[in-house]
Design a protein around this motif. Sequence first.
Motif, short mmCIF file in Angstrom:
data_model
loop_
_atom_site.label_atom_id
_atom_site.label_comp_id
_atom_site.label_asym_id
_atom_site.label_seq_id
_atom_site.Cartn_x
_atom_site.Cartn_y
_atom_site.Cartn_z
N ASN A 251 27.55 32.17 44.17
CA ASN A 251 27.79 32.75 42.85
C ASN A 251 28.60 31.80 41.97
OD1 ASN A 251 26.40 35.07 43.43
ND2 ASN A 251 28.17 36.42 43.44
N TYR A 252 29.63 31.21 42.56
CA TYR A 252 30.48 30.27 41.80
C TYR A 252 29.64 29.11 41.25
CZ TYR A 252 34.13 26.77 40.96
OH TYR A 252 34.94 25.82 40.39
N TYR A 255 27.37 30.31 38.41
CA TYR A 255 28.13 30.46 37.16
C TYR A 255 28.42 29.09 36.54
CZ TYR A 255 29.57 35.43 36.92
OH TYR A 255 29.61 36.80 36.75
N PRO A 267 34.83 27.30 33.82
CA PRO A 267 35.21 27.82 35.13
C PRO A 267 36.35 27.01 35.74
CG PRO A 267 32.82 27.61 34.95
CD PRO A 267 33.42 26.91 33.76
N MET A 281 36.02 34.84 40.24
CA MET A 281 35.30 33.94 39.35
C MET A 281 36.10 33.83 38.06
SD MET A 281 32.86 31.90 39.03
CE MET A 281 33.09 30.82 37.60
N LEU A 343 35.32 37.05 35.76
CA LEU A 343 33.96 37.58 35.65
C LEU A 343 33.53 38.20 36.98
CD1 LEU A 343 32.32 34.60 33.68
CD2 LEU A 343 33.10 36.81 32.77
N THR A 345 31.91 39.06 40.48
CA THR A 345 31.27 38.30 41.56
C THR A 345 31.31 39.15 42.82
OG1 THR A 345 31.13 36.15 42.65
CG2 THR A 345 33.35 37.04 42.28
N ILE A 354 24.20 37.16 37.24
CA ILE A 354 24.97 36.06 36.65
C ILE A 354 24.23 35.48 35.46
CG2 ILE A 354 25.87 33.73 37.07
CD1 ILE A 354 26.39 34.68 39.99
N SER A 358 25.93 35.45 31.85
CA SER A 358 26.10 34.16 31.17
C SER A 358 25.39 34.13 29.83
CB SER A 358 25.60 33.03 32.07
OG SER A 358 26.32 33.01 33.30
#
Length: 382
Positions: A251-252, A255, A267, A281, A343, A345, A354, A358
């Motif tokens: 996920n990171y 993103y 980020p 996140m 955000l 996650t 995501i 975004s």
Amino acid sequence: MGRPNQGDRQRFLDRMNQVLDNEWLSNMGPFMHEFEARVAELAGVRHCVSLCNATVALQMLVGDEATGGAPGDEVIVPALTFPATAHAVRWRGLRPVVCDVDPVTGLIDPDRVEALITPRTRAIIGVHLWGQACDVRRLEKIAETNGLRLCFDAAPALGCTYEDTPIGGFGDAEVFSFHATKIVNSFEGGAIVTDDDALAARMRAVRNFGFGPGGRVEEVGTNGKLNEAAAAMGLTSLDALEDTVAHNRANYETYRAALAAVPGVRPLEYDARHRNTHHYMMVTVDRAAAGLHRDVLLDVLRAENIVAQPYFPEAMHQLRPYADESTVPLPHAEALCEQLLALPTGPGVSADDIGAISEVVRAAVAHGPEVTARRHTETTAQ
């Protein structure tokens, strides 16, 4: 930060049936001991003292007899942390002295820690913010040189490391949280982890009304025990930890790729020498570059049913109970509190989610001045 990490529901229910069959619901049951053993192994320490929550764990550590001191003596805490860190200090009659942080990581700044030490300082509490490891070696050296206790609020850091060493064995002790929002959750729960045999023995007595191994009250204690239902959930959550970390890391990266071209939305980057579970996140929103304030973007996200959070909306010294606990400017913490945004996650958030989140961020930034003006108009009308 996202939906709770439940793990395998049937495995949890199987454990709960064992709890009910055992008729051992609390008071240091077998699942509690199994949970402690697994957390200690993961943290690379000899002792895990499980507790009903991490705040009680911090209160017990701050109030430990080895800390010494008198009411009004000082404990240095970072300006960026959950209020429980300072609450535990104040609750025990000591004074939290708020320290500024690194302007990029948000972690407690060792140079500023040294500048805050006075004859009344008794301890330092570092915080592994968002799973990032503090500069533990510098803090350990400062504590040793000045004869201070050193503890770490490691609430979100189970499974994280400092270089190749697991978080858990630094300082005199560290505290984990197993709250429902954490990567490993026991509904509510916490733990003190340490390699100090004597400290662990005292903490085990304190959590159970002060009863020692012989059944006599040997300490001033409290009721901080972790019950068997909580331990069963903790074990089930631990079973899923590696899969959860892998999902969070994916996920990171998703993103990062999705937000790479969005002006002013960055980020947080983590030191590659240390392992992070990416349970959070975190992004910063630079108003000048993004064309809108973090809070305006937050309103847009919430209007689209995206549960984002300012994390943290205020630094410790900006909270009413601690407004008098800073004698020096804390510009880095204050600046970050204007920019930080968490955000969603976790395993309940997919790559498609995501992408949608975004896209909302990109659209809000693309129309930043217009969105800001509209929000101002609506706020004024209210």
